[in-house]
Design a protein around this motif. Structure first.
Motif, PDB file in Angstrom:
ATOM      1  N   LEU A 170       1.131  37.376 -48.942  1.00 26.89           N
ATOM      2  CA  LEU A 170       0.335  36.402 -49.680  1.00 26.89           C
ATOM      3  C   LEU A 170       1.226  35.537 -50.554  1.00 26.89           C
ATOM      4  O   LEU A 170       1.006  34.325 -50.675  1.00 26.89           O
ATOM      5  CB  LEU A 170      -0.714  37.118 -50.535  1.00 26.89           C
ATOM      6  N   ILE A 171       2.244  36.130 -51.141  1.00 24.55           N
ATOM      7  CA  ILE A 171       3.190  35.348 -51.939  1.00 24.55           C
ATOM      8  C   ILE A 171       3.886  34.304 -51.073  1.00 24.55           C
ATOM      9  O   ILE A 171       4.098  33.169 -51.485  1.00 24.55           O
ATOM     10  CB  ILE A 171       4.210  36.280 -52.617  1.00 24.55           C
ATOM     11  N   ALA A 172       4.220  34.684 -49.834  1.00 21.23           N
ATOM     12  CA  ALA A 172       4.851  33.723 -48.921  1.00 21.23           C
ATOM     13  C   ALA A 172       3.877  32.633 -48.492  1.00 21.23           C
ATOM     14  O   ALA A 172       4.259  31.465 -48.365  1.00 21.23           O
ATOM     15  CB  ALA A 172       5.389  34.462 -47.699  1.00 21.23           C
ATOM     16  N   ALA A 173       2.601  32.998 -48.271  1.00 20.77           N
ATOM     17  CA  ALA A 173       1.612  32.025 -47.800  1.00 20.77           C
ATOM     18  C   ALA A 173       1.116  31.120 -48.919  1.00 20.77           C
ATOM     19  O   ALA A 173       0.774  29.951 -48.673  1.00 20.77           O
ATOM     20  CB  ALA A 173       0.423  32.762 -47.172  1.00 20.77           C
ATOM     21  N   ALA A 174       1.053  31.640 -50.141  1.00 25.39           N
ATOM     22  CA  ALA A 174       0.558  30.880 -51.294  1.00 25.39           C
ATOM     23  C   ALA A 174       1.495  31.128 -52.473  1.00 25.39           C
ATOM     24  O   ALA A 174       1.170  31.908 -53.371  1.00 25.39           O
ATOM     25  CB  ALA A 174      -0.867  31.298 -51.636  1.00 25.39           C
ATOM     26  N   PRO A 175       2.670  30.493 -52.476  1.00 29.32           N
ATOM     27  CA  PRO A 175       3.681  30.786 -53.507  1.00 29.32           C
ATOM     28  C   PRO A 175       3.190  30.583 -54.936  1.00 29.32           C
ATOM     29  O   PRO A 175       3.704  31.234 -55.860  1.00 29.32           O
ATOM     30  CB  PRO A 175       4.809  29.803 -53.160  1.00 29.32           C
ATOM     31  N   GLU A 176       2.195  29.708 -55.132  1.00 27.33           N
ATOM     32  CA  GLU A 176       1.699  29.472 -56.473  1.00 27.33           C
ATOM     33  C   GLU A 176       1.027  30.710 -57.076  1.00 27.33           C
ATOM     34  O   GLU A 176       0.835  30.797 -58.293  1.00 27.33           O
ATOM     35  CB  GLU A 176       0.732  28.296 -56.498  1.00 27.33           C
ATOM     36  N   LEU A 177       0.691  31.682 -56.241  1.00 28.85           N
ATOM     37  CA  LEU A 177       0.103  32.926 -56.729  1.00 28.85           C
ATOM     38  C   LEU A 177       1.156  33.941 -57.166  1.00 28.85           C
ATOM     39  O   LEU A 177       0.801  34.955 -57.766  1.00 28.85           O
ATOM     40  CB  LEU A 177      -0.775  33.558 -55.635  1.00 28.85           C
ATOM     41  N   ALA A 178       2.407  33.699 -56.873  1.00 28.67           N
ATOM     42  CA  ALA A 178       3.455  34.678 -57.148  1.00 28.67           C
ATOM     43  C   ALA A 178       3.467  35.176 -58.590  1.00 28.67           C
ATOM     44  O   ALA A 178       3.621  36.387 -58.829  1.00 28.67           O
ATOM     45  CB  ALA A 178       4.818  34.106 -56.757  1.00 28.67           C
ATOM     46  N   PRO A 179       3.287  34.302 -59.612  1.00 25.48           N
ATOM     47  CA  PRO A 179       3.318  34.808 -60.990  1.00 25.48           C
ATOM     48  C   PRO A 179       2.159  35.736 -61.337  1.00 25.48           C
ATOM     49  O   PRO A 179       2.210  36.418 -62.362  1.00 25.48           O
ATOM     50  CB  PRO A 179       3.234  33.530 -61.834  1.00 25.48           C
ATOM     51  N   GLY A 211      -5.534  24.085 -41.401  1.00 26.15           N
ATOM     52  CA  GLY A 211      -4.516  24.000 -42.446  1.00 26.15           C
ATOM     53  C   GLY A 211      -4.632  25.093 -43.494  1.00 26.15           C
ATOM     54  O   GLY A 211      -4.037  24.984 -44.570  1.00 26.15           O
ATOM     55  N   ALA A 212      -5.384  26.155 -43.187  1.00 29.27           N
ATOM     56  CA  ALA A 212      -5.521  27.256 -44.140  1.00 29.27           C
ATOM     57  C   ALA A 212      -4.262  28.116 -44.133  1.00 29.27           C
ATOM     58  O   ALA A 212      -3.674  28.358 -43.066  1.00 29.27           O
ATOM     59  CB  ALA A 212      -6.733  28.120 -43.785  1.00 29.27           C
ATOM     60  N   PRO A 213      -3.827  28.600 -45.284  1.00 29.25           N
ATOM     61  CA  PRO A 213      -2.711  29.553 -45.306  1.00 29.25           C
ATOM     62  C   PRO A 213      -3.057  30.784 -44.482  1.00 29.25           C
ATOM     63  O   PRO A 213      -4.229  31.158 -44.361  1.00 29.25           O
ATOM     64  CB  PRO A 213      -2.563  29.899 -46.793  1.00 29.25           C
ATOM     65  N   LEU A 214      -2.025  31.403 -43.915  1.00 27.46           N
ATOM     66  CA  LEU A 214      -2.224  32.544 -43.023  1.00 27.46           C
ATOM     67  C   LEU A 214      -1.382  33.729 -43.461  1.00 27.46           C
ATOM     68  O   LEU A 214      -0.194  33.586 -43.754  1.00 27.46           O
ATOM     69  CB  LEU A 214      -1.841  32.168 -41.588  1.00 27.46           C
ATOM     70  N   ILE A 215      -2.002  34.901 -43.500  1.00 27.30           N
ATOM     71  CA  ILE A 215      -1.287  36.167 -43.602  1.00 27.30           C
ATOM     72  C   ILE A 215      -1.396  36.829 -42.235  1.00 27.30           C
ATOM     73  O   ILE A 215      -2.496  37.193 -41.807  1.00 27.30           O
ATOM     74  CB  ILE A 215      -1.902  37.084 -44.677  1.00 27.30           C
ATOM     75  N   ASP A 216      -0.293  36.951 -41.530  1.00 23.20           N
ATOM     76  CA  ASP A 216      -0.331  37.556 -40.193  1.00 23.20           C
ATOM     77  C   ASP A 216      -0.182  39.066 -40.334  1.00 23.20           C
ATOM     78  O   ASP A 216       0.846  39.650 -39.972  1.00 23.20           O
ATOM     79  CB  ASP A 216       0.764  36.971 -39.304  1.00 23.20           C
ATOM     80  N   LEU A 217      -1.241  39.686 -40.846  1.00 22.78           N
ATOM     81  CA  LEU A 217      -1.224  41.128 -41.072  1.00 22.78           C
ATOM     82  C   LEU A 217      -1.133  41.894 -39.759  1.00 22.78           C
ATOM     83  O   LEU A 217      -0.558  42.981 -39.711  1.00 22.78           O
ATOM     84  CB  LEU A 217      -2.469  41.546 -41.856  1.00 22.78           C
ATOM     85  N   HIS A 218      -1.696  41.335 -38.696  1.00 22.70           N
ATOM     86  CA  HIS A 218      -1.638  42.028 -37.409  1.00 22.70           C
ATOM     87  C   HIS A 218      -0.195  42.204 -36.956  1.00 22.70           C
ATOM     88  O   HIS A 218       0.211  43.302 -36.556  1.00 22.70           O
ATOM     89  CB  HIS A 218      -2.423  41.248 -36.360  1.00 22.70           C
ATOM     90  N   ALA A 219       0.587  41.139 -37.035  1.00 21.37           N
ATOM     91  CA  ALA A 219       1.984  41.230 -36.634  1.00 21.37           C
ATOM     92  C   ALA A 219       2.775  42.136 -37.569  1.00 21.37           C
ATOM     93  O   ALA A 219       3.553  42.991 -37.117  1.00 21.37           O
ATOM     94  CB  ALA A 219       2.601  39.837 -36.593  1.00 21.37           C
ATOM     95  N   ALA A 220       2.582  41.964 -38.880  1.00 17.84           N
ATOM     96  CA  ALA A 220       3.356  42.744 -39.845  1.00 17.84           C
ATOM     97  C   ALA A 220       3.022  44.230 -39.754  1.00 17.84           C
ATOM     98  O   ALA A 220       3.916  45.087 -39.752  1.00 17.84           O
ATOM     99  CB  ALA A 220       3.094  42.228 -41.259  1.00 17.84           C
ATOM    100  N   SER A 221       1.738  44.549 -39.669  1.00 18.37           N
ATOM    101  CA  SER A 221       1.352  45.961 -39.590  1.00 18.37           C
ATOM    102  C   SER A 221       1.727  46.560 -38.243  1.00 18.37           C
ATOM    103  O   SER A 221       2.103  47.736 -38.154  1.00 18.37           O
ATOM    104  CB  SER A 221      -0.145  46.123 -39.858  1.00 18.37           C
ATOM    105  N   GLY A 222       1.660  45.758 -37.175  1.00 15.70           N
ATOM    106  CA  GLY A 222       2.060  46.248 -35.867  1.00 15.70           C
ATOM    107  C   GLY A 222       3.531  46.607 -35.823  1.00 15.70           C
ATOM    108  O   GLY A 222       3.909  47.663 -35.287  1.00 15.70           O
ATOM    109  N   ASP A 223       4.386  45.748 -36.380  1.00 17.61           N
ATOM    110  CA  ASP A 223       5.821  46.047 -36.432  1.00 17.61           C
ATOM    111  C   ASP A 223       6.089  47.319 -37.243  1.00 17.61           C
ATOM    112  O   ASP A 223       6.917  48.161 -36.849  1.00 17.61           O
ATOM    113  CB  ASP A 223       6.583  44.872 -37.040  1.00 17.61           C
ATOM    114  N   LEU A 224       5.389  47.435 -38.367  1.00 24.89           N
ATOM    115  CA  LEU A 224       5.594  48.602 -39.221  1.00 24.89           C
ATOM    116  C   LEU A 224       5.164  49.887 -38.523  1.00 24.89           C
ATOM    117  O   LEU A 224       5.898  50.886 -38.506  1.00 24.89           O
ATOM    118  CB  LEU A 224       4.809  48.431 -40.520  1.00 24.89           C
ATOM    119  N   VAL A 225       3.973  49.872 -37.926  1.00 27.84           N
ATOM    120  CA  VAL A 225       3.450  51.069 -37.275  1.00 27.84           C
ATOM    121  C   VAL A 225       4.319  51.467 -36.079  1.00 27.84           C
ATOM    122  O   VAL A 225       4.582  52.643 -35.841  1.00 27.84           O
ATOM    123  CB  VAL A 225       1.977  50.854 -36.870  1.00 27.84           C
TER     124      VAL A 225
END
Length: 270
Positions: free
Chosen positions: A257-266, A172-186
């Protein structure tokens, strides 16, 4: 004894200043700790740019990324103990821990772990122990490498990324799928443009191959001037990040990270 009365305007100013101080609220501060390998650490990863550009003053940012470490060696050398101590520092309303491993857990690395059992077990232990300290762990899939063949990004880390996703679902840990996001970008950049994300410039004789969508084998670092877990700041490769690459990837991490943990957005600057 001679007593000098303060002018009325100055006295009133001092009274107002005291009233303002009395009304000041204690700072509502939080902390974020980065745990991972060289693709997180200062000088070769995205962590320095993330802490420097994407956190506001109410969010302390501590980068404990270490070059050359896996989920096993990071703990064995004591770096995880340092992270746990950071989690226990009093005064913070919440402590977040971003955990990114995978590159050095792969076979062939001196710090490798077994993918099916050891790697996910290590990640679960990090999540459980962070929570036991009252911290909030966030799992991060490994940053993509930038090696191309015939215009297509060669994905060698997907099994490790999927293992991280699975542990996130199970715990149940929040996830940042950096592999997918960086792969699409690259992939959208292509081999030549993506090469600009490296710490150093590609050798001139690489350019024709990069323009054709291929990634020649990167030269090895000179071992005589680098320690066992160090690398050269200006080496060209397809894994680590220079200043430009660090800024690009740090922005992805902040966004997700904002999407995974919205409470951190501010507390974050996207």
């Amino acid at each position: 004894m001679i007593r000098c009365a303060l002018p009325a305007a100055i006295a009133a100013t001092l009274v107002c200043a005291g009233a303002v101080r009395a009304q000041e609220r204690p700072i509502d501060a939080e902390k974020i700790i980065l745990v991972g390998d060289s693709t997180t650490s200062v000088g070769s990863g995205w962590g320095g740019a993330f802490c420097g550009r994407h956190v506001l003053s109410s969010l302390a940012c501590v980068n404990l990324g270490r070059q050359g470490r896996s989920t096993s060696t990071y703990r064995a050398e004591g770096s995880w103990d340092l992270a746990l101590n950071e989690m226990a520092t009093p005064g913070y309303g919440a402590v977040w821990v971003l955990i990114q491993f995978g590159h050095n857990d792969q076979p062939g690395k001196r710090s490798s772990t077994e993918l099916a059992t050891e790697f996910p077990a290590n990640l679960r232990a990090y999540v459980d122990e962070a929570r036991a300290r009252g911290a909030r762990p966030v799992l991060v899939t490994p940053l993509t490498r930038r090696s191309f063949s015939n215009g297509r990004l060669q994905d060698t880390l997907e099994p490790w990324a999927e293992a991280v996703r699975r542990v996130a679902r199970e715990t149940g840990a929040p996830l940042i799928d950096l592999h997918a996001a960086s792969g699409d970008l690259v992939q959208s950049m292509g081999a030549l443009e993506a090469a600009r994300m490296a710490p150093g410039a590609p050798p001139p004789d690489f350019l024709s191959e990069l323009q054709a969508g291929n990634s020649p084998a990167a030269p090895l670092a000179v071992a005589t001037t680098a320690g066992p877990h160090d690398r050269h700041a200006e080496d060209f490769d397809y894994t680590h990040l220079g200043p430009e690459g660090a800024q690009v990837i740090a922005a992805l991490v902040a966004r997700d990270l904002i999407a995974a943990a919205p409470e951190l957005a501010p507390r974050l600057a996207p």
